[in-house]
Design an enzyme around this catalytic site. Structure first.
Site, PDB file in Angstrom:
ATOM      1  N   PHE A 138       1.050  -0.892   0.215  1.00 12.69           N
ATOM      2  CA  PHE A 138      -0.221  -0.344   0.053  1.00 12.69           C
ATOM      3  C   PHE A 138       1.140   1.341   0.115  1.00 12.69           C
ATOM      4  O   PHE A 138       1.623   0.833   0.862  1.00 12.69           O
ATOM      5  CB  PHE A 138      -1.064   0.217   1.575  1.00 12.69           C
ATOM      6  CG  PHE A 138      -1.745   1.173   1.046  1.00 12.69           C
ATOM      7  CD1 PHE A 138      -3.101   0.622   0.190  1.00 12.69           C
ATOM      8  CD2 PHE A 138      -1.918   2.351   1.192  1.00 12.69           C
ATOM      9  CE1 PHE A 138      -4.316   2.200   0.680  1.00 12.69           C
ATOM     10  CE2 PHE A 138      -2.842   3.636   1.078  1.00 12.69           C
ATOM     11  CZ  PHE A 138      -4.091   3.311   0.642  1.00 12.69           C
ATOM     12  N   ASP A 223       9.499   3.048   1.961  1.00 13.98           N
ATOM     13  CA  ASP A 223       8.031   3.876   2.220  1.00 13.98           C
ATOM     14  C   ASP A 223       7.542   3.278   3.573  1.00 13.98           C
ATOM     15  O   ASP A 223       7.663   2.476   4.099  1.00 13.98           O
ATOM     16  CB  ASP A 223       6.801   3.344   1.305  1.00 13.98           C
ATOM     17  CG  ASP A 223       5.633   4.149   1.439  1.00 13.98           C
ATOM     18  OD1 ASP A 223       5.496   5.176   3.087  1.00 13.98           O
ATOM     19  OD2 ASP A 223       5.037   4.186   0.762  1.00 13.98           O
ATOM     20  N   LYS A 252       2.321  11.379   6.898  1.00  9.70           N
ATOM     21  CA  LYS A 252       1.968  11.000   8.396  1.00  9.70           C
ATOM     22  C   LYS A 252       2.071  11.956   9.877  1.00  9.70           C
ATOM     23  O   LYS A 252       1.848  12.929   9.668  1.00  9.70           O
ATOM     24  CB  LYS A 252       1.707   9.111   8.900  1.00  9.70           C
ATOM     25  CG  LYS A 252       0.853   8.913   7.430  1.00  9.70           C
ATOM     26  CD  LYS A 252       0.611   7.363   8.107  1.00  9.70           C
ATOM     27  CE  LYS A 252       0.103   6.783   6.874  1.00  9.70           C
ATOM     28  NZ  LYS A 252      -1.377   6.671   6.694  1.00  9.70           N
TER      29      LYS A 252
HETATM   30  N1  PXG Z   1       2.676   4.658   2.226  1.00  5.27           N
HETATM   31  C1  PXG Z   1       2.223   3.781   2.968  1.00  5.27           C
HETATM   32  C2  PXG Z   1       2.633   3.063   3.612  1.00  5.27           C
HETATM   33  C3  PXG Z   1       1.183   4.609   3.797  1.00  5.27           C
HETATM   34  O1  PXG Z   1       0.296   3.104   4.830  1.00  5.27           O
HETATM   35  C4  PXG Z   1       0.725   5.950   1.917  1.00  5.27           C
HETATM   36  C5  PXG Z   1       2.196   5.941   1.425  1.00  5.27           C
HETATM   37  C6  PXG Z   1       0.113   7.416   1.598  1.00  5.27           C
HETATM   38  O2  PXG Z   1      -0.487   8.277   2.163  1.00  5.27           O
HETATM   39  P1  PXG Z   1      -0.847   9.653   1.778  1.00  5.27           P
HETATM   40  O3  PXG Z   1      -1.361  10.480   2.617  1.00  5.27           O
HETATM   41  O4  PXG Z   1      -1.345   9.185   0.531  1.00  5.27           O
HETATM   42  O5  PXG Z   1      -2.495   8.834   2.638  1.00  5.27           O
HETATM   43  C7  PXG Z   1       0.075   5.284   3.371  1.00  5.27           C
HETATM   44  C8  PXG Z   1      -1.475   5.670   3.310  1.00  5.27           C
HETATM   45  C9  PXG Z   1      -6.224   5.406   2.885  1.00  5.27           C
HETATM   46  C10 PXG Z   1      -5.518   4.918   3.985  1.00  5.27           C
HETATM   47  O6  PXG Z   1      -7.997   5.147   3.602  1.00  5.27           O
HETATM   48  C11 PXG Z   1      -4.100   4.939   3.797  1.00  5.27           C
HETATM   49  C12 PXG Z   1      -3.497   4.554   4.444  1.00  5.27           C
HETATM   50  C13 PXG Z   1      -3.584   3.964   5.599  1.00  5.27           C
HETATM   51  C14 PXG Z   1      -4.555   3.409   5.840  1.00  5.27           C
HETATM   52  C15 PXG Z   1      -6.100   3.667   4.925  1.00  5.27           C
HETATM   53  O7  PXG Z   1      -6.029   5.538   1.873  1.00  5.27           O
HETATM   54  N2  PXG Z   1      -2.056   4.434   4.598  1.00  5.27           N
END
Ligand code: PXG
Length: 404
Positions: A138, A223, A252
């Site tokens: 992810f 990441d 985050k």
């Molecule tokens: N890399 C990792 C490992 C993440 O957990 C992202 C990138 C993307 O970050 P942004 O700020 O663009 O969301 C994440 C995000 C969702 C969601 O609903 C996203 C994450 C965890 C849970 C839900 O999109 N992690």
């Protein structure tokens, strides 16, 4: 029904299915709903709220900077950007940083850097660069990022996707070695897969991947948007294996739970591929974000959040493992530091139902992949607060088991 829920249902895209809780206030590890009920936040906005809600030092930094200067764009220098990136590089041991806003933007930045590095430094033929990614990854929600997701729902209906990505199993370093070709420019990996279900790879995996990347002149891009800044009980999850990546993504928690702040960090020869005009963001590196993020890094050190996450995380994991002995609903407890996942026997009860039950007992969390409940509270949580949370968690599990 709270009026905001009705308005959201009518006017907001239905791209989430929130638990039926309307939050109005937060402080530390607690949030309150519109009826004044208090909850322990055990998921911290997917790890964005590591410092706790509305940390007073961070709120003060936000307020002071907001009154001075907030947004200027990168068309000019600001007095906040230099000190922030210097501190970020010093703390992470990376050479240079490129600030963005969201995690997905930091990942996109890494992908662009890796490709241009491949063409200009590694001499990969034009338009042929390949980036290796992992199954069950992810990395965000943009078209190119979902294009290399192995999760059908993230992709379905959103193609066509950019080419140039190769997928290998997560946790299998030999698969990485086999997948590398002369056109491979980078390997993009989460040290622990977060959204994928808190999946911890075998010990030695990342260190072996780093060796393979180095031997083949392939960039290791980690990441750490979810795992970084203390979440797993080390400043970076890479530190558990003594690995220094060539490119690093943070997000985050970098925004201190107040603002979206992300960054791509890299080795000098990688970052130097970017020339003026190659890449950018209107808000990336704005003075307000820098003031908050720099303070967030200070608080991380001053309040020993990394060490605390290691200590309280080990303790929470042990207590959850004990609970697993008593509850037939739990199949596995895994994770590092305060990034823990409890795998539920979803044939008995869906993880979503358990999350609703947890909320009724005053604990907020969220399932991932329908079977895993994450427990990732703010890193400032104390033993006493965890004790309280654990009692509530056990009560919720017992109530769910009794109701079947
Ligand atoms: N890399 C990792 C490992 C993440 O957990 C992202 C990138 C993307 O970050 P942004 O700020 O663009 O969301 C994440 C995000 C969702 C969601 O609903 C996203 C994450 C965890 C849970 C839900 O999109 N992690």
């Amino acid at each position: 029904m709270h009026p905001s829920v009705e308005l959201e249902r009518r006017c907001l895209a239905h791209n989430y299915a929130p638990l039926p809780v309307v939050l109005v206030r937060g402080e530390g590890v607690y949030v309150w709903d519109a009826d004044g009920r208090r909850y322990i936040d055990m998921m911290s906005a997917y790890s964005a709220v590591s410092h706790g809600h509305c940390h007073p030092r961070l709120v003060a930094a936000l307020q002071q900077q907001a009154e001075r200067l907030a947004v200027v764009s990168r068309a000019f220098y600001s007095d906040r950007l230099g000190p922030f990136v210097a501190r970020l590089c010093e703390l992470t041991g990376m050479d240079m940083a490129l600030p963005m806003n969201t995690g997905a933007e930091a990942v996109e930045t890494a992908l662009k850097a890796a490709r241009k590095w491949g063409y200009t430094v590694k001499d990969v033929p034009a338009e042929r660069a390949q980036i290796i990614v992992c199954e069950n990854n992810f990395h965000g929600r943009t078209i190119s990022i979902v294009g290399f997701s192995s999760e059908l729902q993230y992709r379905a209906g959103f193609g066509p996707f950019p080419p140039g990505f190769v997928t290998i199993p997560f946790g299998d370093a030999e698969a990485l070695e086999r997948a590398i070709t002369p056109h491979t420019v980078a390997f993009l990996v989460e040290p622990i897969q977060g959204e994928g279900g808190i999946i911890v790879p075998p010990a030695g995996y990342l260190a072996r991947c780093a060796e393979i990347c180095r031997a083949n002149d392939v960039l290791l891009l980690c990441d750490e948007i979810q795992t970084g800044l203390g979440r797993t009980g080390a400043l970076l999850a890479c530190d558990h294996e003594g690995v220094r990546p060539d490119g690093l993504m943070l997000g985050k928690a970098l925004g201190g739970g107040l603002l979206p702040v992300s960054a791509f960090l890299a080795r000098r020869d990688v970052m130097e591929v970017f020339q003026p005009g190659d890449h950018g963001s209107t808000f990336g590196g704005n003075p307000l974000a820098c003031a908050v993020a720099e303070t967030a890094l200070e608080v991380l050190t001053d309040e020993r959040l990394v060490e605390r996450a290691r200590e309280t995380g080990a303790w929470l994991k042990a207590r959850l493992a004990e609970l697993a002995q008593r509850s037939s609903l739990i199949r596995d407890v895994r994770g590092e530091g305060l990034l823990l996942g409890v795998e539920i026997d979803s044939a008995q009860v869906p993880a979503r139902t358990l999350c609703e039950r947890l909320a009724a007992h005053g604990v907020l969390s969220k399932e991932t992949h329908e079977t895993v409940i994450r427990f990732a509270p703010p890193l400032v949580i104390t033993r006493e607060q965890l004790d309280d949370a654990l009692e509530r968690i056990e009560a919720a599990f017992t109530a769910c088991a009794a109701q079947r």
